[in-house]
Design a protein around this motif. Sequence first.
Motif, mmCIF file in Angstrom:
data_model
loop_
_atom_site.group_PDB
_atom_site.id
_atom_site.type_symbol
_atom_site.label_atom_id
_atom_site.label_comp_id
_atom_site.label_asym_id
_atom_site.label_seq_id
_atom_site.Cartn_x
_atom_site.Cartn_y
_atom_site.Cartn_z
ATOM 1 N N MET A 1 0.827 -1.201 0.000
ATOM 2 C CA MET A 1 0.000 0.000 0.000
ATOM 3 C C MET A 1 0.867 1.260 0.000
ATOM 4 O O MET A 1 1.898 1.315 0.675
ATOM 5 N N ASP A 2 0.448 2.251 -0.741
ATOM 6 C CA ASP A 2 1.177 3.512 -0.819
ATOM 7 C C ASP A 2 0.848 4.352 0.418
ATOM 8 O O ASP A 2 -0.275 4.813 0.592
ATOM 9 N N ARG A 3 1.829 4.547 1.279
ATOM 10 C CA ARG A 3 1.626 5.292 2.527
ATOM 11 C C ARG A 3 1.397 6.786 2.277
ATOM 12 O O ARG A 3 0.890 7.489 3.138
ATOM 13 N N SER A 4 1.768 7.264 1.114
ATOM 14 C CA SER A 4 1.571 8.692 0.834
ATOM 15 C C SER A 4 0.084 9.051 0.766
ATOM 16 O O SER A 4 -0.286 10.200 1.005
ATOM 17 N N LEU A 5 -0.763 8.066 0.454
ATOM 18 C CA LEU A 5 -2.204 8.336 0.448
ATOM 19 C C LEU A 5 -2.708 8.630 1.857
ATOM 20 O O LEU A 5 -3.529 9.539 2.060
ATOM 21 N N SER B 1 -4.116 12.274 3.268
ATOM 22 C CA SER B 1 -5.380 12.380 3.996
ATOM 23 C C SER B 1 -5.188 13.095 5.324
ATOM 24 O O SER B 1 -5.993 13.951 5.707
ATOM 25 N N ARG B 2 -4.117 12.764 6.030
ATOM 26 C CA ARG B 2 -3.845 13.418 7.311
ATOM 27 C C ARG B 2 -3.483 14.887 7.111
ATOM 28 O O ARG B 2 -3.861 15.736 7.902
ATOM 29 N N ASP B 3 -2.747 15.201 6.028
ATOM 30 C CA ASP B 3 -2.389 16.592 5.743
ATOM 31 C C ASP B 3 -3.614 17.438 5.407
ATOM 32 O O ASP B 3 -3.637 18.647 5.668
ATOM 33 N N LEU B 4 -4.637 16.801 4.839
ATOM 34 C CA LEU B 4 -5.859 17.525 4.488
ATOM 35 C C LEU B 4 -6.830 17.650 5.656
ATOM 36 O O LEU B 4 -7.931 18.162 5.492
ATOM 37 N N THR C 1 -9.191 8.585 8.218
ATOM 38 C CA THR C 1 -8.189 8.111 7.259
ATOM 39 C C THR C 1 -8.285 6.601 7.090
ATOM 40 O O THR C 1 -8.231 6.095 5.966
ATOM 41 N N PHE C 2 -8.463 5.899 8.190
ATOM 42 C CA PHE C 2 -8.577 4.446 8.092
ATOM 43 C C PHE C 2 -9.823 4.048 7.307
ATOM 44 O O PHE C 2 -9.765 3.199 6.419
ATOM 45 N N CYS C 3 -10.967 4.685 7.630
ATOM 46 C CA CYS C 3 -12.228 4.295 6.995
ATOM 47 C C CYS C 3 -12.314 4.690 5.524
ATOM 48 O O CYS C 3 -12.902 3.960 4.723
ATOM 49 N N LEU C 4 -11.746 5.822 5.168
ATOM 50 C CA LEU C 4 -11.909 6.317 3.806
ATOM 51 C C LEU C 4 -10.719 6.034 2.890
ATOM 52 O O LEU C 4 -10.859 6.114 1.668
#
Length: 151
Positions: A48-52, A56-59, A66-69
């Motif tokens: 999995m790409d951790r940058s996603l 999400s956390r940066d936004l 973040t976990f759910c979406l």
Amino acid sequence: ISLLLLFISAEPLLGWPAQRGILTITIAHITFCTAFVIVVVQPRLADMDRSLEEASRDLGAGPATTFCLVTLPIIAPALFSAWLLAFILSFDDLVIASFTSGPGATTLPMLIFSKIKIAVSPDVNALATLIILSVGIALTLVMLGLRRGRK
């Protein structure tokens, strides 16, 4: 056998489990299937790409959002595959259920095995027909869903 010995030796020491039954069968099957679930889900998490998640956390999304979406939709196919594998292995495993069950607890595979020791009864034939029919319907629905997804 090791789980049976654990349950037998824990009863006088801890007073738990008071008797072997559905709880001990459930604990044994969870212990048995956890390794298979980890083998299926871990590669998906590693790829999995951790940058996603970082985006999400940066936004402004919280950890649960973040976990759910983000994380859950990515690993959902692996979770479903792991659940299906664990269910089938647990449903098929007569030995673990036999060793960890008590006198009042029985599972469907134990019941089927006890009925076919002497001869195959009409009950077992009807149950086998229902199982095959439900698997056939499930496979048909999955194939239709995949076909619609391609279009």
